[in-house]
Design a protein around this motif. Sequence first.
Motif, PDB file in Angstrom:
ATOM      1  N   PHE A 104      40.497  28.516  54.034  1.00  0.00           N
ATOM      2  CA  PHE A 104      40.466  29.974  54.154  1.00  0.00           C
ATOM      3  C   PHE A 104      41.163  30.643  52.959  1.00  0.00           C
ATOM      4  O   PHE A 104      40.701  31.665  52.453  1.00  0.00           O
ATOM      5  N   VAL A 105      42.290  30.061  52.528  1.00  0.00           N
ATOM      6  CA  VAL A 105      42.997  30.626  51.381  1.00  0.00           C
ATOM      7  C   VAL A 105      42.129  30.537  50.128  1.00  0.00           C
ATOM      8  O   VAL A 105      42.046  31.492  49.343  1.00  0.00           O
ATOM      9  N   PHE A 106      41.459  29.405  49.944  1.00  0.00           N
ATOM     10  CA  PHE A 106      40.587  29.247  48.775  1.00  0.00           C
ATOM     11  C   PHE A 106      39.457  30.279  48.790  1.00  0.00           C
ATOM     12  O   PHE A 106      39.040  30.774  47.740  1.00  0.00           O
ATOM     13  N   SER A 107      38.981  30.639  49.981  1.00  0.00           N
ATOM     14  CA  SER A 107      37.872  31.587  50.072  1.00  0.00           C
ATOM     15  C   SER A 107      38.264  32.947  49.521  1.00  0.00           C
ATOM     16  O   SER A 107      37.486  33.570  48.779  1.00  0.00           O
ATOM     17  N   TYR A 108      39.459  33.445  49.848  1.00  0.00           N
ATOM     18  CA  TYR A 108      39.818  34.773  49.325  1.00  0.00           C
ATOM     19  C   TYR A 108      40.448  34.688  47.929  1.00  0.00           C
ATOM     20  O   TYR A 108      40.335  35.623  47.138  1.00  0.00           O
ATOM     21  N   TYR A 109      41.078  33.571  47.602  1.00  0.00           N
ATOM     22  CA  TYR A 109      41.583  33.401  46.232  1.00  0.00           C
ATOM     23  C   TYR A 109      40.425  33.404  45.233  1.00  0.00           C
ATOM     24  O   TYR A 109      40.560  33.905  44.117  1.00  0.00           O
ATOM     25  N   SER A 110      39.289  32.830  45.631  1.00  0.00           N
ATOM     26  CA  SER A 110      38.140  32.780  44.725  1.00  0.00           C
ATOM     27  C   SER A 110      37.637  34.178  44.403  1.00  0.00           C
ATOM     28  O   SER A 110      37.251  34.467  43.266  1.00  0.00           O
ATOM     29  N   VAL A 111      37.639  35.052  45.406  1.00  0.00           N
ATOM     30  CA  VAL A 111      37.203  36.433  45.190  1.00  0.00           C
ATOM     31  C   VAL A 111      38.156  37.149  44.230  1.00  0.00           C
ATOM     32  O   VAL A 111      37.732  37.793  43.256  1.00  0.00           O
ATOM     33  N   ILE A 112      39.457  37.023  44.490  1.00  0.00           N
ATOM     34  CA  ILE A 112      40.454  37.724  43.671  1.00  0.00           C
ATOM     35  C   ILE A 112      40.480  37.157  42.255  1.00  0.00           C
ATOM     36  O   ILE A 112      40.627  37.898  41.277  1.00  0.00           O
ATOM     37  N   ALA A 113      40.344  35.839  42.137  1.00  0.00           N
ATOM     38  CA  ALA A 113      40.290  35.229  40.800  1.00  0.00           C
ATOM     39  C   ALA A 113      39.060  35.721  40.040  1.00  0.00           C
ATOM     40  O   ALA A 113      39.116  35.967  38.830  1.00  0.00           O
ATOM     41  N   GLY A 114      37.951  35.886  40.754  1.00  0.00           N
ATOM     42  CA  GLY A 114      36.757  36.438  40.126  1.00  0.00           C
ATOM     43  C   GLY A 114      36.982  37.863  39.641  1.00  0.00           C
ATOM     44  O   GLY A 114      36.559  38.221  38.532  1.00  0.00           O
ATOM     45  N   TRP A 115      37.657  38.684  40.462  1.00  0.00           N
ATOM     46  CA  TRP A 115      38.036  40.036  40.009  1.00  0.00           C
ATOM     47  C   TRP A 115      38.793  39.960  38.689  1.00  0.00           C
ATOM     48  O   TRP A 115      38.519  40.705  37.755  1.00  0.00           O
ATOM     49  N   THR A 116      39.800  39.082  38.681  1.00  0.00           N
ATOM     50  CA  THR A 116      40.696  39.003  37.526  1.00  0.00           C
ATOM     51  C   THR A 116      39.944  38.636  36.255  1.00  0.00           C
ATOM     52  O   THR A 116      40.078  39.295  35.220  1.00  0.00           O
ATOM     53  N   VAL A 117      39.150  37.573  36.344  1.00  0.00           N
ATOM     54  CA  VAL A 117      38.399  37.122  35.172  1.00  0.00           C
ATOM     55  C   VAL A 117      37.445  38.214  34.697  1.00  0.00           C
ATOM     56  O   VAL A 117      37.366  38.527  33.500  1.00  0.00           O
ATOM     57  N   GLY A 118      36.723  38.810  35.634  1.00  0.00           N
ATOM     58  CA  GLY A 118      35.753  39.832  35.273  1.00  0.00           C
ATOM     59  C   GLY A 118      36.389  41.074  34.675  1.00  0.00           C
ATOM     60  O   GLY A 118      35.893  41.627  33.684  1.00  0.00           O
ATOM     61  N   TYR A 119      37.503  41.512  35.277  1.00  0.00           N
ATOM     62  CA  TYR A 119      38.125  42.746  34.796  1.00  0.00           C
ATOM     63  C   TYR A 119      38.774  42.530  33.428  1.00  0.00           C
ATOM     64  O   TYR A 119      38.785  43.438  32.595  1.00  0.00           O
ATOM     65  N   ILE A 120      39.326  41.347  33.207  1.00  0.00           N
ATOM     66  CA  ILE A 120      39.854  41.035  31.869  1.00  0.00           C
ATOM     67  C   ILE A 120      38.725  41.126  30.841  1.00  0.00           C
ATOM     68  O   ILE A 120      38.900  41.673  29.752  1.00  0.00           O
ATOM     69  N   PHE A 121      37.554  40.600  31.200  1.00  0.00           N
ATOM     70  CA  PHE A 121      36.413  40.626  30.291  1.00  0.00           C
ATOM     71  C   PHE A 121      35.999  42.065  29.974  1.00  0.00           C
ATOM     72  O   PHE A 121      35.716  42.407  28.822  1.00  0.00           O
ATOM     73  N   THR A 122      35.987  42.947  30.994  1.00  0.00           N
ATOM     74  CA  THR A 122      35.615  44.352  30.752  1.00  0.00           C
ATOM     75  C   THR A 122      36.618  45.041  29.839  1.00  0.00           C
ATOM     76  O   THR A 122      36.256  45.924  29.058  1.00  0.00           O
ATOM     77  N   GLU A 123      37.899  44.637  29.937  1.00  0.00           N
ATOM     78  CA  GLU A 123      38.915  45.233  29.071  1.00  0.00           C
ATOM     79  C   GLU A 123      38.781  44.736  27.628  1.00  0.00           C
ATOM     80  O   GLU A 123      38.942  45.501  26.683  1.00  0.00           O
ATOM     81  N   ILE A 124      38.471  43.450  27.476  1.00  0.00           N
ATOM     82  CA  ILE A 124      38.370  42.864  26.134  1.00  0.00           C
ATOM     83  C   ILE A 124      37.220  43.487  25.350  1.00  0.00           C
ATOM     84  O   ILE A 124      37.354  43.815  24.167  1.00  0.00           O
TER      85      ILE A 124
END
Length: 271
Positions: A104-124
């Motif tokens: 269950f923890v991996f399920s929501y960590y994956s979503v938040i990690a995806g946010w992080t990677v994607g938002y960093i990319f939009t900033e770069i």
Amino acid sequence: MANISDTEERGQFGSSLGFIMAAAGSAVGLGNIWRFPYLTGENGGGAFVFVYILCVLLIGLPLLFNEIALGRRSGKNPIGAIRDTGGNKLWQSAGVLCVLVCFFVFSYYSVIAGWTVGYIFTEIINIPVDFEEFVQTPLYVIPLTFVFILATILIVLGGVSGGIEKAAKFLMPILFIIIIFIAGRSVTLEGAQAGIEYYLYPDFSKINATVVLQALGQAFFSMSVGWGLMITFGSYLQKDANIIQSGGWIAGMDTAVALLGGLMVFPALFA
């Protein structure tokens, strides 16, 4: 000979450093960088930090030692470790709960990690998108979630030594560099001193039962004890490794990231 063969087939961490980095990587996460500052702010600042450190030293660390030792002795996952050390079916159900919690923890960590990677990319690449809008757009969130899950699978397929250990040795130092850089910038902001005082100078009159329970829960969540992770990591630990030393390093790194997380947040907020 059978035991040696089973151990070689199952794999082991190549070194104590690799084990420490991997286990610390499983413990360090949202619980340190987001949840710890959040709870600190809601529970009296420095008073909460004081109680949290006590909980880590007196309760979290001994449990960490026990879980690593249980995993190393059995060489099994939480269910098998409890079974092989004499636990009946009732106790083995606790191992099942550990596996479910990790899923269950991996399920929501994956979503938040995806946010992080994607938002960093939009900033770069300088794509103007508001974070609140970003995380509510399925077209962004769903593919990024699966990208993170795929990356995790590829690392795990590399094996304990060739995948998890190598990734942890590379990613953990980078994480520490980023956190130290942000904390260093935060404490040098104009007006940051007030935030540092609120965070590090405890007002013991604010300590009550709620603060103690919140600090204890944070110690369990942050150090990843009680949900089988450290049993699993311990099952891949070399038999001659020093559990006390390794556990001390894991707890120290985990607590250091939590404390640095507070230094990233509170000086900036007060500034």
